[in-house]
Scaffold this active site. Structure first.
Site, PDB file in Angstrom:
ATOM      1  N   GLU A 114       0.867  -1.186   0.000  1.00 37.32           N
ATOM      2  CA  GLU A 114       0.000   0.000   0.000  1.00 37.32           C
ATOM      3  C   GLU A 114       0.900   1.231   0.000  1.00 37.32           C
ATOM      4  OE1 GLU A 114      -3.860  -1.026   2.563  1.00 37.32           O
ATOM      5  OE2 GLU A 114      -2.040  -1.766   3.485  1.00 37.32           O
ATOM      6  N   HIS A 230      -8.909   9.082   3.840  1.00 39.55           N
ATOM      7  CA  HIS A 230      -8.572   7.972   2.944  1.00 39.55           C
ATOM      8  C   HIS A 230      -8.963   8.400   1.536  1.00 39.55           C
ATOM      9  CE1 HIS A 230      -8.291   4.031   1.134  1.00 39.55           C
ATOM     10  NE2 HIS A 230      -7.816   3.539   2.264  1.00 39.55           N
ATOM     11  N   ARG A 276      -1.014   8.554   1.666  1.00 38.89           N
ATOM     12  CA  ARG A 276      -2.418   8.981   1.603  1.00 38.89           C
ATOM     13  C   ARG A 276      -2.656  10.473   1.542  1.00 38.89           C
ATOM     14  NH1 ARG A 276      -4.973   4.753   5.763  1.00 38.89           N
ATOM     15  NH2 ARG A 276      -4.592   3.071   4.314  1.00 38.89           N
ATOM     16  N   HIS A 337     -10.799   9.178   7.774  1.00 41.47           N
ATOM     17  CA  HIS A 337     -10.520   7.755   7.961  1.00 41.47           C
ATOM     18  C   HIS A 337      -9.816   7.437   9.274  1.00 41.47           C
ATOM     19  CE1 HIS A 337      -9.601   3.660   6.760  1.00 41.47           C
ATOM     20  NE2 HIS A 337      -8.298   3.866   6.898  1.00 41.47           N
ATOM     21  N   ARG A 372      -0.192   8.689   8.995  1.00 44.83           N
ATOM     22  CA  ARG A 372       0.006   7.259   9.268  1.00 44.83           C
ATOM     23  C   ARG A 372       0.192   6.472   7.971  1.00 44.83           C
ATOM     24  NH1 ARG A 372      -3.343   2.681   9.121  1.00 44.83           N
ATOM     25  NH2 ARG A 372      -5.225   3.911   8.812  1.00 44.83           N
TER      26      ARG A 372
END
Ligand code: FAD
Ligand code: SIN
Length: 516
Positions: A114, A230, A276, A337, A372
């Site tokens: 990811e 997100h 992100r 998110h 994060r």
């Protein structure tokens, strides 16, 4: 006469952080484990992508640490990140011991990737990792005689005396009575606060209760301006909070606009697999400049069999809305998110209030900084739950419990004005979405600050007049958390990671935490 319980340890929250903490506590401790909703409900259950850990011979701890620090834009603490990363393989082993079967290719983990990861290191159970973790952890908890479960119990406030926490006031949602839970140790595992935004990937439980309770009790709350959006939530009028996992981009999924044009290459050389903050801002910018309602994510080129095998939940959910993702692109929008900030803790989950711990998304353990990295959250939950329980197991607990005052409901009346609560819920969440979202400005933040001050007065008045309810408790916490986010955002006079303020677009030379 109100009910008063005595337990060695109270754990508020039955997500992965709360359940793993309970399982790791010594069996000679009496433990109360409470959830304000269904025991399985919470963000953990919906986790799709997986949990990161170095499990492949070509990967190494240093790379996982470096990727996490780089995604965190200078604000994560290397010692805390190393602690989490080095304990990740053991966290995976603990989950397997509890019955989680990670997806494998022959005997090896099928690892996906990811945004921000430079190696494949995300272990997963197809696209329902959280569901498998939750069901297995809860099954194990139910087999423990020392743990008592309380479902539909919502914590209101912590019991505090002279800088020491000794439990909490908790509303039994079935009887509508407030019960006192008096304890030696309390662990807040209440999850994040993304419900403070109008559009979110989170379930209804994420109302920032633990952060608000801890703040009222005098805990340090750190870096709350870093609300993570997100990039890809399903855009459909009937879809509430459905996430389209980043693992789809990890497997080659491409973002494009209504006209078919791809755009991520314009924003970052890592394209779809940039962290992100970068991807969410890029989508936001393309939607705003083009006047589009959504962008699109295409994975159809992988074919139906492959998609159904790797992403069965996403395939089925989209199909239920008439979108066959093996034939067409998925309409997506960014949504709130994850709460990167939270209650400040050390490596064993200890807060600055004696006998109070915080674990999971509610905590600020210094591992996420300004952004994060994907799949590091479940990891944080498991690693810090274990270290917190270990710390408690090593202590000798008193035999004597504090005395607590019963909840005083004598001065409040039943409310005929419940519409006030629902209206203020909507208003807070709209203000946060419109003025404290992906791109911020001083003017919008100040507008939000002033309106939230008025709302706080209105909620305080309502709270002092009327009988307490679950919606009211959550509204009071949403307001408190929103105010902390705004105050933190206003105090950060730069742009870094998830906090982008167009009046201060540069990153300052020194990276500092925001402490409220
Ligand atoms: P939660 O799982 O949210 O649990 C909170 C608990 O606290 C619940 O039991 C709730 O009832 C209880 N609670 C809250 N307030 C009160 C109160 N006042 N009184 C009593 N009980 C209360 N992270 C990853 O690492 N990998 C992923 O693949 C991933 N996918 C995700 C997908 C989705 C859709 C979402 C929403 C998040 C995802 N995340 C992922 C993030 C991750 O799932 C969460 O950060 C993590 O699960 C949080 O766990 P938690 O135990 O801290 O809180
Ligand atoms: C996802 O599957 O995209 C969510 C992963 C995460 O939040 O870490």
């Amino acid at each position: 006469m109100s009910i008063q319980y005595q337990f060695d340890v109270l754990i508020i929250g039955t997500g992965s952080a709360g359940l793993m903490s309970a399982l790791q506590l010594s069996t000679n401790l009496s433990v109360a484990l409470i959830a304000k909703d269904d025991l399985l409900e919470g963000s953990s259950f919906y986790a799709q992508g997986g949990i990161s850990a170095v499990l492949d011979a070509h990967d190494n701890f240093k790379a996982h640490v470096t990727d996490t620090l780089s995604t965190a834009c200078g604000l994560a603490d290397e010692k805390a990140v190393s602690f989490m990363v080095e304990n990740a393989p053991a966290a995976i082993a603990s989950l397997e011991e509890s019955g989680v079967h990670f997806t494998k290719d022959n005997n090896d983990y099928h690892l996906t990737t990811e945004g921000g990861h430079t190696h494949r290191r995300v272990a997963h159970v197809a696209d329902k990792t959280g569901q498998s973790i939750q069901i297995n952890l809860l099954d194990n908890v139910k087999q423990r005689d020392n743990i008592t479960l309380f479902e539909d119990y919502i914590a209101i406030d912590l019991l505090v005396n002279n800088g020491q926490c000794f439990g909490a006031y908790i509303l039994n949602k079935k009887t509508h009575e407030v019960e006192n839970f008096v304890t030696h140790k309390t662990i807040l595992a209440t999850g994040g606060a993304s419900k403070v935004y109008r559009y979110t990937s989170n379930p209804d439980t994420s109302t920032g209760d633990g952060i608000a309770m801890a703040s009222r009790a005098g805990c340090c709350i750190v870096n709350m301006e870093f609300a993570q959006f997100h990039p890809t939530c399903l855009y459909h009028p009937h879809a509430k909070s459905f996430l389209i996992s980043e693992a789809i981009r990890g497997e080659g999924g491409k973002l494009h606009l209504q006209n078919g044009k791809t755009f991520m290459h314009k924003y970052d050389e890592r394209g779809e697999l940039a962290p992100r903050d970068v991807v969410a801002r890029a989508i936001d910018s393309e939607m705003k400049s083009g006047g589009f309602d959504c962008a699109y994510l295409d994975i159809s080129f992988k074919g139906k069999d492959w998609i159904q095998q790797h992403f069965p939940t996403i395939y089925a959910k989209c199909k239920s809305f008439g979108i066959d993702i093996s034939k067409t692109s998925i309409p997506i929008v960014p949504a709130a998110h994850y709460t990167c900030g939270g209650i400040d803790t050390n490596l064993t989950g200890k807060t600055n209030l004696t006998n109070l711990y915080a674990v999971g998304e509610v905590a600020h353990t210094s591992v996420h900084g300004a952004n994060r990295m994907a799949s590091n959250s479940l990891l944080e939950c498991i690693v810090f739950a274990k270290s917190c329980a270990h710390d408690i197991n090593q202590q000798t607990l008193d035999d004597v419990f504090f005395q607590s005052e019963p909840w005083d409901a004598s001065r409040v009346a039943a409310s005929k004005e419940k519409v006030v609560v629902s209206h203020l819920w909507d208003e807070v969440r709209s203000i946060m979405w419109n003025f404290v979202g992906i791109v911020r400005s001083d003017r919008r933040l100040n507008y939000a600050k002033h309106r939230l001050e008025q709302i706080e007065t209105e909620v305080d008045e309502y709270y002092s007049l009327y009988v307490i309810s679950s919606d009211l408790i959550e509204l009071r916490n949403l307001v408190k958390t929103a105010q902390i986010i705004i105050k933190s955002a206003l105090s950060r006079q730069e742009s870094r990671g998830l906090h982008f303020n167009e009046d201060h677009p540069q990153q300052s030379e020194t990276a500092k935490n925001t402490i409220i």
